[in-house]
Write a protein that holds these residues in place. Structure first.
Motif, short mmCIF file in Angstrom:
data_model
loop_
_atom_site.label_atom_id
_atom_site.label_comp_id
_atom_site.label_asym_id
_atom_site.label_seq_id
_atom_site.Cartn_x
_atom_site.Cartn_y
_atom_site.Cartn_z
N PHE A 160 0.64 -1.47 -0.17
CA PHE A 160 -0.17 0.18 -0.17
C PHE A 160 0.78 1.41 0.03
CE2 PHE A 160 -3.12 -2.68 1.09
CZ PHE A 160 -4.43 -2.78 0.60
N GLY A 161 2.13 0.91 -0.24
CA GLY A 161 2.77 2.35 -0.83
C GLY A 161 3.71 2.72 0.73
N PHE A 162 4.01 1.85 2.07
CA PHE A 162 3.96 3.17 2.93
C PHE A 162 6.02 2.18 3.71
CE2 PHE A 162 -0.30 3.65 2.91
CZ PHE A 162 0.20 5.36 3.41
N PRO A 163 6.47 1.74 2.49
CA PRO A 163 8.08 0.84 2.67
C PRO A 163 8.86 0.91 4.13
CG PRO A 163 8.41 2.28 0.91
CD PRO A 163 6.75 2.46 1.09
N ASN A 164 8.67 2.15 3.70
CA ASN A 164 9.30 3.16 5.28
C ASN A 164 9.42 2.95 6.51
OD1 ASN A 164 11.08 4.00 3.65
ND2 ASN A 164 9.97 6.62 3.37
N ILE A 165 7.95 2.58 6.59
CA ILE A 165 7.86 2.66 8.25
C ILE A 165 7.09 0.94 9.05
CG2 ILE A 165 6.50 4.39 9.07
CD1 ILE A 165 3.90 3.29 8.25
N ALA A 166 7.23 0.01 7.17
CA ALA A 166 6.53 -1.64 6.78
C ALA A 166 7.64 -2.54 8.44
CB ALA A 166 7.37 -2.03 5.59
N ILE A 167 8.88 -1.99 8.63
CA ILE A 167 9.87 -3.14 8.91
C ILE A 167 9.69 -2.92 10.32
CG2 ILE A 167 12.09 -3.54 9.89
CD1 ILE A 167 12.63 -3.09 6.70
N PRO A 168 9.61 -1.00 11.47
CA PRO A 168 9.22 -0.89 12.54
C PRO A 168 7.90 -1.54 12.84
CG PRO A 168 9.70 0.89 11.45
CD PRO A 168 9.68 0.47 10.41
N ALA A 169 6.83 -1.23 12.13
CA ALA A 169 6.07 -1.86 12.47
C ALA A 169 4.98 -3.36 12.42
CB ALA A 169 4.49 -1.11 11.60
#
Length: 242
Positions: A210-219
């Motif tokens: 859905f276009g949110f790669p930067n927060i994928a890992i911490p989330a």
């Protein structure tokens, strides 16, 4: 102490090196990719190597270089780098029971990565407290040096490698995730760990899609941790009788 525990602790330096060697198959390819990416983005060879030596944070390094080159404010670069590494807030409490109250552990936490964390959970419970520091230093330093070596290789000779073997550019990004998956999957021996892995993986995939790669890992790390602690582990019949 069991025979298994004794064999692991008999030579912690050697055991740490032995455990860390498989990491090189994942670390060096991704580090090569970072070295190439950083130099192509405008960083010098020495600057690129220093980023790997002092930040040493995998995905955060790619984000750091990209944001610096794009002219992002320093405060935003720092916040985003810390956000991606927020998973260490989960790692710390999980390995703390195996660490002695020794100030030497504080600077050594720089060597803690996803893969070293997974190894720590596997090895440290079977070691005597006095051997854990030596094992950790051995494994952590080898992993750290391999990351720096791979970065240097990518920064200095990355273009030539890609030109000679174009397929490398397609394979590099998958090396480290594949290695981590191989190391973590053996822990999925019960319902709690399996659900945790599924929750974390699903969260990361959905955010990326859905276009949110930067927060994928911490989330994903946060969701996985919440799932792990939310699931109550029921005692076995034998434990209930005891």
């Amino acid at each position: 102490m069991s025979t298994a525990a004794h064999s692991l602790s008999s030579n912690p330096w050697k055991q740490g090196a032995k455990d860390a060697l498989p990491l090189l198959g994942g670390y060096i390819p991704v580090a090569v990719s970072f070295g190439l990416f950083s130099v192509q983005a405008g960083f010098g060879v020495l600057e690129t190597i220093l980023v790997s030596a002092f930040i040493y944070a995998g995905a955060s390094q790619f984000l750091f270089v990209a944001m610096v080159v794009s002219g992002a404010p320093v405060w935003l670069v720092i916040v985003m780098t810390l956000l991606i590494n927020s998973r260490h807030l989960v790692y710390g409490p999980n390995i703390a029971p195996y660490l002695q109250k020794d100030v030497r552990w504080l600077p050594l936490m720089h060597l803690l990565t996803d893969q070293i964390f997974a190894l720590t959970l596997t090895r440290m419970p079977h070691m005597t407290p006095s051997d854990r520091l030596r094992w950790y230093v051995s494994a952590g330093v080898i992993a750290w040096l391999s990351w720096i070596l791979g970065t240097a290789l990518g920064a200095i000779a990355g273009d030539e490698l890609i030109e000679r073997w174009p397929l490398i550019s397609e394979v590099l990004p998958f090396a480290l995730p594949a290695l981590f998956l191989v190391m973590v999957l053996p822990r999925c021996t019960d319902r709690r760990w399996t659900i945790t892995m599924v929750m974390a993986t699903t969260t990361a995939m959905l955010l990326k899609l859905f276009g949110f790669p930067n927060i994928a890992i911490p989330a994903a790390a946060i969701c996985g941790a919440l799932a792990y602690y939310a699931i109550q582990v029921r005692p076995t019949d034998k434990e209930e009788r005891s």
